[in-house]
Write an enzyme that holds these catalytic residues in place. Sequence first.
Site, PDB file in Angstrom:
ATOM      1  N   LYS A 258       9.625   1.914 -11.222  1.00  0.00           N
ATOM      2  CA  LYS A 258       9.729   3.422 -10.827  1.00  0.00           C
ATOM      3  C   LYS A 258       9.122   3.250  -9.354  1.00  0.00           C
ATOM      4  CE  LYS A 258       5.854   6.294  -9.961  1.00  0.00           C
ATOM      5  NZ  LYS A 258       6.735   7.084  -8.988  1.00  0.00           N
TER       6      LYS A 258
ATOM      7  N   GLY B 231       0.498  -0.548  -3.920  1.00  0.00           N
ATOM      8  CA  GLY B 231       0.127   1.058  -3.564  1.00  0.00           C
ATOM      9  C   GLY B 231      -1.323   1.236  -3.275  1.00  0.00           C
TER      10      GLY B 231
ATOM     11  N   THR C 252      -5.266   4.157  -7.211  1.00  0.00           N
ATOM     12  CA  THR C 252      -4.132   3.972  -8.080  1.00  0.00           C
ATOM     13  C   THR C 252      -4.258   2.548  -8.758  1.00  0.00           C
ATOM     14  OG1 THR C 252      -2.791   5.217  -6.741  1.00  0.00           O
ATOM     15  CG2 THR C 252      -1.759   4.560  -8.913  1.00  0.00           C
TER      16      THR C 252
ATOM     17  N   GLU D 229      -1.149  -5.188  -5.600  1.00  0.00           N
ATOM     18  CA  GLU D 229      -0.956  -5.223  -4.116  1.00  0.00           C
ATOM     19  C   GLU D 229      -1.328  -3.981  -3.496  1.00  0.00           C
ATOM     20  OE1 GLU D 229      -0.428  -7.896  -2.638  1.00  0.00           O
ATOM     21  OE2 GLU D 229       0.409  -9.264  -4.082  1.00  0.00           O
TER      22      GLU D 229
ATOM     23  N   CYS E 144       1.137  -1.392   4.953  1.00  0.00           N
ATOM     24  CA  CYS E 144      -0.256  -1.953   4.586  1.00  0.00           C
ATOM     25  C   CYS E 144      -0.943  -3.166   5.729  1.00  0.00           C
ATOM     26  CB  CYS E 144      -0.093  -2.505   3.190  1.00  0.00           C
ATOM     27  SG  CYS E 144       1.204  -3.489   3.020  1.00  0.00           S
TER      28      CYS E 144
ATOM     29  N   GLU F 131      -9.039   3.361   4.751  1.00  0.00           N
ATOM     30  CA  GLU F 131      -7.713   3.074   4.927  1.00  0.00           C
ATOM     31  C   GLU F 131      -7.205   4.530   5.423  1.00  0.00           C
ATOM     32  OE1 GLU F 131      -4.687   2.396   2.263  1.00  0.00           O
ATOM     33  OE2 GLU F 131      -3.800   0.917   3.553  1.00  0.00           O
TER      34      GLU F 131
HETATM   35  P1  NDP Z   1      -0.085   5.346  -4.438  1.00  0.00           P
HETATM   36  O1  NDP Z   1      -1.127   4.396  -5.095  1.00  0.00           O
HETATM   37  O2  NDP Z   1      -0.171   6.748  -4.235  1.00  0.00           O
HETATM   38  O3  NDP Z   1       1.324   4.972  -5.225  1.00  0.00           O
HETATM   39  C1  NDP Z   1       2.254   3.808  -5.452  1.00  0.00           C
HETATM   40  C2  NDP Z   1       2.914   4.023  -6.680  1.00  0.00           C
HETATM   41  O4  NDP Z   1       2.070   4.104  -7.872  1.00  0.00           O
HETATM   42  C3  NDP Z   1       4.025   5.092  -6.424  1.00  0.00           C
HETATM   43  O5  NDP Z   1       5.136   4.725  -7.241  1.00  0.00           O
HETATM   44  C4  NDP Z   1       3.137   6.400  -7.165  1.00  0.00           C
HETATM   45  O6  NDP Z   1       4.025   7.173  -7.950  1.00  0.00           O
HETATM   46  C5  NDP Z   1       2.543   5.368  -8.437  1.00  0.00           C
HETATM   47  N1  NDP Z   1       1.519   6.211  -9.048  1.00  0.00           N
HETATM   48  C6  NDP Z   1       0.596   7.194  -8.984  1.00  0.00           C
HETATM   49  N2  NDP Z   1      -0.196   7.319  -9.750  1.00  0.00           N
HETATM   50  C7  NDP Z   1      -0.065   6.428 -10.791  1.00  0.00           C
HETATM   51  C8  NDP Z   1      -0.695   6.024 -11.979  1.00  0.00           C
HETATM   52  N3  NDP Z   1      -1.753   6.885 -12.396  1.00  0.00           N
HETATM   53  N4  NDP Z   1      -0.092   4.999 -12.804  1.00  0.00           N
HETATM   54  C9  NDP Z   1       0.925   4.346 -12.538  1.00  0.00           C
HETATM   55  N5  NDP Z   1       1.688   4.678 -11.181  1.00  0.00           N
HETATM   56  C10 NDP Z   1       1.141   5.675 -10.409  1.00  0.00           C
HETATM   57  O7  NDP Z   1       0.351   4.534  -2.963  1.00  0.00           O
HETATM   58  P2  NDP Z   1       1.276   5.055  -1.874  1.00  0.00           P
HETATM   59  O8  NDP Z   1       2.560   5.512  -2.490  1.00  0.00           O
HETATM   60  O9  NDP Z   1       0.446   6.156  -1.177  1.00  0.00           O
HETATM   61  O10 NDP Z   1       1.404   4.052  -1.046  1.00  0.00           O
HETATM   62  C11 NDP Z   1       0.562   3.734   0.268  1.00  0.00           C
HETATM   63  C12 NDP Z   1      -0.504   2.695  -0.329  1.00  0.00           C
HETATM   64  O11 NDP Z   1       0.039   1.476  -0.696  1.00  0.00           O
HETATM   65  C13 NDP Z   1      -1.486   2.125   0.916  1.00  0.00           C
HETATM   66  O12 NDP Z   1      -2.968   2.258   0.269  1.00  0.00           O
HETATM   67  C14 NDP Z   1      -1.045   0.860   1.239  1.00  0.00           C
HETATM   68  O13 NDP Z   1      -1.944   0.270   2.040  1.00  0.00           O
HETATM   69  C15 NDP Z   1      -0.555   0.260   0.033  1.00  0.00           C
HETATM   70  N6  NDP Z   1       0.349  -0.964   0.180  1.00  0.00           N
HETATM   71  C16 NDP Z   1      -0.092  -1.964  -0.044  1.00  0.00           C
HETATM   72  C17 NDP Z   1       0.931  -2.994  -0.025  1.00  0.00           C
HETATM   73  C18 NDP Z   1       0.324  -4.298  -0.367  1.00  0.00           C
HETATM   74  O14 NDP Z   1       1.265  -5.401  -0.122  1.00  0.00           O
HETATM   75  N7  NDP Z   1      -0.750  -4.734  -0.277  1.00  0.00           N
HETATM   76  C19 NDP Z   1       2.014  -2.748   0.815  1.00  0.00           C
HETATM   77  C20 NDP Z   1       2.485  -1.451   0.737  1.00  0.00           C
HETATM   78  C21 NDP Z   1       1.646  -0.329   0.634  1.00  0.00           C
HETATM   79  P3  NDP Z   1       4.176   8.797  -6.746  1.00  0.00           P
HETATM   80  O15 NDP Z   1       4.499   8.326  -5.554  1.00  0.00           O
HETATM   81  O16 NDP Z   1       5.118   9.314  -7.675  1.00  0.00           O
HETATM   82  O17 NDP Z   1       2.721   9.360  -6.990  1.00  0.00           O
END
Ligand code: NDP
Length: 480
Positions: A173, A226, A230, A248, A282, A384
């Site tokens: 997804k 993400g 989440t 991650e 990130c 963040e």
């Molecule tokens: P989110 O946590 O909001 O979303 C990440 C993914 O999880 C999306 O596909 C989202 O779908 C999905 N999601 C949301 N809710 C759920 C749930 N309850 N169960 C399962 N999946 C779910 O992160 P962002 O997309 O806002 O990304 C930004 C974040 O990611 C920042 O905190 C950043 O630091 C982190 N990040 C970390 C990295 C690393 O390598 N450590 C690299 C890049 C980013 P939808 O978008 O449809 O809500």
Amino acid sequence: MEKIMNYIDGGLIEPSSKKYLDNYNPAEGKVYSLLPDSDIEDVNLATIAAQQAFASWSSLPSEKRSSYLQKIADLIVRDLDALALAESIDQGKPVKLAKNMDIPRAAANMSFYASAAIHFASEAHITDTQAINYTIRNPIGVAGCISPWNLPLYLFTWKIAPALAAGCTVVAKPSELTPMTAYLFSKLCIEAGLPKGVLNIIHGLGSKVGQAISEHTSITVISFTGGTVTGKKIAATAAPMFKKLSLELGGKNPNIIFADCDFEQAVSTSINSSFANQGEICLCGSRIFVERSLYEKFVDEFVKRTKALIVGDPSDEQTNLGALVSEAHLNKVLSYIELAKQEGGEILTGGHRVKLTGRCADGYFLEPTVIVGLGHQCRTNQEEIFGPVVTIMPFDSEDEVITYANSTAYGLSATIWTENLKRAHRVSAQIKSGIIWVNCWLFRDLRTSFGGMKQSGVGREGGWEAIRFFTEAKNVCIRL
Ligand code: NDP
């Protein structure tokens, strides 16, 4: 208006609900395509397809699996310009960045794991003349891969490629905010002849599709990138089911500048590590600590160069910062700038939404923002923000800056600038962070592992770690 489709069992199909969500172009603030509002039904269909494909995919000779991945990599390279443009329109990033970083890296991810598939070997241990122990590593089964919006195709392929290389089949997804390149990727998989059901891509909301993937009893391994909040939800769902998890998560990364650094390199790279991709990486260094004797000089030069950055139309080659991914995210970042003021911070440059003219008049643009005058423990420096906002703080000693650097709940990455090799080793050893860059930023050898400490995550991606993650180890001991 273009309709994105789910990719299930080798075909591009509508969501079972027949409902669609709006997909925005953040530079224009307008809907430009529709994506499936999928639900548990679609995840069930995808999982059945992945389960059916597992036996043949996992038993395919690794050379064959490798050749599919390499074919997809080659197609990404062929379509680099189109994919970069699509990524830029969908995410808001400058097309130049997508061309130079996101899409080449997506191709590299596929190529790297195409090669890893044929070079992967498991361990053997000979116990003197008494026994031979060897490890069989079998692919776990159906993997769930959930990725964020900031580096859409880059991070999507970073999960899918090792899962497929290891012999897992996948239900994936992408973020609902940036689905386009994952959709184009599914078309490339079809063109490459990837057997049906091996990879399934379900578009839609995290709360529905992501949650259904986390809960599905037949998806036994989850790789997630993400936000930390989440990640906690996914862990709360998946851990009691004893799923294997790689999380991650977010970061609040320190960028530490000692007075003996190469000043030019430190400033120019810090501009990049602060504002690349609008600060929506990130690994961006959002807390800059500068040794006091260099502080004033650094701040002056850093602010001067920040003011020179061009916030503009992402399709313009001159643009340094494009649009933030969504209006909600823009408002979140602006709220942190307000918080910084309330906490006593002084905005040296930036702080405001940028109103462009023409087609980008309603886009979600923000000035790169530099804040000083805050202590390391305030919320601005602990939470963040994930936008083009940095704070700069002075420090007096190594011990002090190590305390500051380690003072957040996160531990994803850190950068250190010094020409003193001993100091570089000493400080690196004490910073709690999954990756530390010395005199550089974002340099990656795909063979090295990557991941966070503390609330930045559990598990490691990259190199063999990722292949091992998608396999289950079984040890065989033969007594001689
Ligand atoms: P989110 O946590 O909001 O979303 C990440 C993914 O999880 C999306 O596909 C989202 O779908 C999905 N999601 C949301 N809710 C759920 C749930 N309850 N169960 C399962 N999946 C779910 O992160 P962002 O997309 O806002 O990304 C930004 C974040 O990611 C920042 O905190 C950043 O630091 C982190 N990040 C970390 C990295 C690393 O390598 N450590 C690299 C890049 C980013 P939808 O978008 O449809 O809500």
